[in-house]
Design an enzyme around this catalytic site. Sequence first.
Site, short mmCIF file in Angstrom:
data_model
loop_
_atom_site.label_atom_id
_atom_site.label_comp_id
_atom_site.label_asym_id
_atom_site.label_seq_id
_atom_site.Cartn_x
_atom_site.Cartn_y
_atom_site.Cartn_z
N GLU A 132 0.85 -1.15 -0.07
CA GLU A 132 0.05 0.00 0.14
C GLU A 132 0.74 1.26 0.04
OE1 GLU A 132 -2.87 0.04 3.13
OE2 GLU A 132 -4.47 -1.36 1.79
N GLU A 135 -6.77 -7.92 -0.68
CA GLU A 135 -7.02 -8.04 0.76
C GLU A 135 -8.34 -7.65 0.84
OE1 GLU A 135 -4.87 -5.45 3.50
OE2 GLU A 135 -2.95 -5.73 2.50
C1 GLA Z 1 -4.06 -2.51 5.09
C2 GLA Z 1 -2.76 -3.06 4.89
C3 GLA Z 1 -2.81 -4.37 5.73
C4 GLA Z 1 -3.59 -4.27 7.21
C5 GLA Z 1 -4.96 -3.92 6.64
C6 GLA Z 1 -5.92 -3.82 7.84
O1 GLA Z 1 -4.98 -3.17 4.03
O2 GLA Z 1 -2.23 -3.23 3.88
O3 GLA Z 1 -1.47 -4.49 6.09
O4 GLA Z 1 -2.97 -3.29 7.98
O5 GLA Z 1 -5.01 -2.84 6.07
O6 GLA Z 1 -7.29 -3.68 7.31
#
Ligand code: GLA
Length: 677
Positions: free
Chosen positions: A150, A303
Site C-alpha cells: 500500500e 485484501e
Molecule cells: C491494510 C494493510 C494491511 C492491514 C490492513 C488492515 O490494507 O495493507 O497490512 O493493515 O489494512 O485492514
Amino acid sequence: MFEPKFFWHGADYNFEQWLDYPNVLTRDIELMKAARCNVMSIGIFSWAMLEPVEGEYEFGWMDGLMDRLAENEIGAILATPSAAKPAWMSQSYPEIRLVDEYGRRHPHHLRHNHCPTSPIYRQKVRQINTLLAERYRDHPALMMWHVSNEYGNQNCRCELCLQAFREWLQMRYGSLDAVNKAWWTAFWSHRYTDWSQIEPVDPSVHGLMLDWMRFVSDQVLDFYLAEKEPLQEITPNVPVTTNFMWPNVGLDYWTFASHVDVISWDSYPRWHSEIEDWRLAADTAFFHDLHRSYQQRPFLLMESTPSVTNWQGVSRPKRPGMHVLASLQAVAHGANSVQYFQWRQSRGGAEKFHGAVVSHAGREQTRTFQEVTAVGELLARLGPVLESVNQADVAIIYDLQNEWALDMAQLPRNKDKNYQERCLAHYRQFWQQGVTVDIINSNFTEFSNYKLVVAPMLYLLQEGVAEWLCEYVQAGGTLVTTYLTGVVNQSDLVFMGGSPGPLKDLLGIWVEETDVLFDHHQQTIQLTNKTLSGANYPVKHYADIVHSQGAEVFAVYEQDFYAGSPAITVNQFGKGRAYYLAARYDDGFLTDFYGWLAKMLGLKTAIVHPLPRGVTAQVRTKDTEKFIFLLNFEPIPQTIKLDVPAAVDALSEQVITDAFTIAGYGFRILKLARGIV
Ligand code: GLA
Ligand code: ZN
C-alpha cells in the site's frame, strides 16, 4: 500478461510473528487446506526478521515457509519488505525517515513512512530485494511479487525531496518565469526569484500544491520502479504487482497501472453501518470497476477482511451470507482472486483485534472460517468464469487530479462539494439497472467503444481532454456533463471567457454565473418536453445560470430571478449529443434520466429488468458464454423475473424458466450462451 490458471484464494500470512511457536506452521497448513486456500502473501513486514543486524541475514525461516507451502501446493505471493524498515536502519540512517511539513523528522514508528527519495533507503531496498529474488528465483512456491505494501502519498519534505521537486519543476517548466506564470504568483506577492524559495507548504498557491501532489506521485512511482528493477532482472517471468487502496491516497494509479503485471487492491467496505448495505454495495462496485478499468482487464482482490477490521469507527461482523456475497461481488466485477487480511490473528500490536481467518480461538469451527471455506469451495467450482471479462457500454470519468483541484478550490459554496460522492451517485443508477460501467480518468484514450460517457464536475481539464471529448461526440458518442465543468486548465488557471472553457462549442452554452443554495432553499426544474415522467425535480447546492448558444433546452428552472433559464441542455455535435446538467439533482431525477437514456441508447443490461432495489446483475463474458452474477444486498429475499425464456444455473446446471427467489444477502450465478442478451 498475467493469467492465473485458477481463482486465487488466500490471505496475508504474517508467519514472521510466529517464529517462536513451533507448531503453528503445521497447524496453519492444515487449516489452509481445509479452507481451500491456494495462495498466501508472505514476508510483507518481515525486514527486521530477515536482516536482524545490518548485513546479517536470516532466511532460514522463510526457506522453511516457502518449502512447506510448495509441498502443500500453496503458492507464495512474496512481498518485498520496504513498507516497514528495521529499527537499526532508522537509527543508523536518519535520512530514510520522513520529514513532515513542519520540518520534523519522524521517529522510528509505525510503517509506510520512509522518504521516497533517500538514496540510502533505495540502496537498502535494492539489496534486500536482490537477495530475495536470487534466493527464491527457482522456488516452486513463488507465484508473484507483492512489491512493498500500500504505497501511499509519501509526503516527505526533507531536503532531498525538496531538491528533487525543484528538479522536477525545472524539467516540467524549463524556467522560473514559466513557473511563476503557471502558478499566478503575482497573487499575494508569491513571486519566486530563485528555485530554492519554492517550498510545497502554501495552500494559497494552488498551482504549486497541485504540482507537489503530482511530483509526490511520480516520486513514489519512481521508488516503486527502483524496487522492481532487480526483481525483473532476476525473475523476468514472475509477475509483479503492488497492492492499491482507496483511490484518493495521493497516487496517480493510472500511471502505476502500466508498470504492474496485474492490478491488485485492498477493499474494506463498512457493511451493516449507517449506510444501507445496498448503497454501500454500489459504492464498492464502483471501486472494483475502477480497479478493473486501470488495465481494462481482470484484477486481484489482494485484501479484504474475512470478518471485521479494527481501524474503522465501528466495524460489525458480517452477517451470515455477507462474506460470500461480498467476495463474489469482487469476482462479478472482474476479480480473479479473493484474498484476506489476514490469515492468523496477531497476539500483540495494533492489529491484534483485526479479523482473521484463524482467530485467537485457533479453530475451524467458527462462522468466519466456515464462510471462508465456502468461498474457497465456490471459487473452485467457478473455473470457467476465469477467462471471462466485463464489457462496458458506459464510462464514468472519475479523475484524480480533478479531485485534488476541486478539494483545494475555494468556491462560493464549499460545503458538500462531494466530487467523489457525485460520481458514485451517477454510477448507482447504472448499477441498479445492471449496466456495466468502466471508471476512467479524463485522459483515458480508448473511448470509442462507449455509447455513453458521463463526466460529473470535470472542473479541471488536462491538456488534450477537451479535444478527445469533442472527437468522441463528433463521432456519435453521448456525453453527460454537469455544473462545475471546464473551469480551470491543468495549472489550475481559470479559462478566459469563463466556463465551460474549451467545451463551449461542444456543449453549445456559456455560463454566466452560479447560484448556490443553502439546504433550506428551494429551486426546481421543469422539463420542456415530456421525455421524463417526473416533474419539478428539486435542485441542490449548485445551479449554473447558463445561456444556450445553439444547444436545445431540455429543462428550465422554475424559481427565483433566473426562472425560465436553462437547467439542462443538450447539444447536437457532429453525430453525437452532449448534455449539460446545469444544477445538482437528486437520485429521483438521475434514476429517471438515466433510465430514459439507457433505453434511448440501447445500453446492454443484464437479463433481468427492472431489478428489485438492492439487487444488481453483473456480467462476465467469454467466447461462447456469459455469466450473470445476481447479487442481493438486501437482508430480505427478492424475486427475480428473467427477460429471456431460459437460463442455466452456473453451479447446479439446472435450467431455469420461471421467476425465482434469491435469499437475503444471497446470490445466483446464471449462464447464457453468448449472443442472447
Ligand atoms: C491494510 C494493510 C494491511 C492491514 C490492513 C488492515 O490494507 O495493507 O497490512 O493493515 O489494512 O485492514
Ligand atoms: Zn524525503
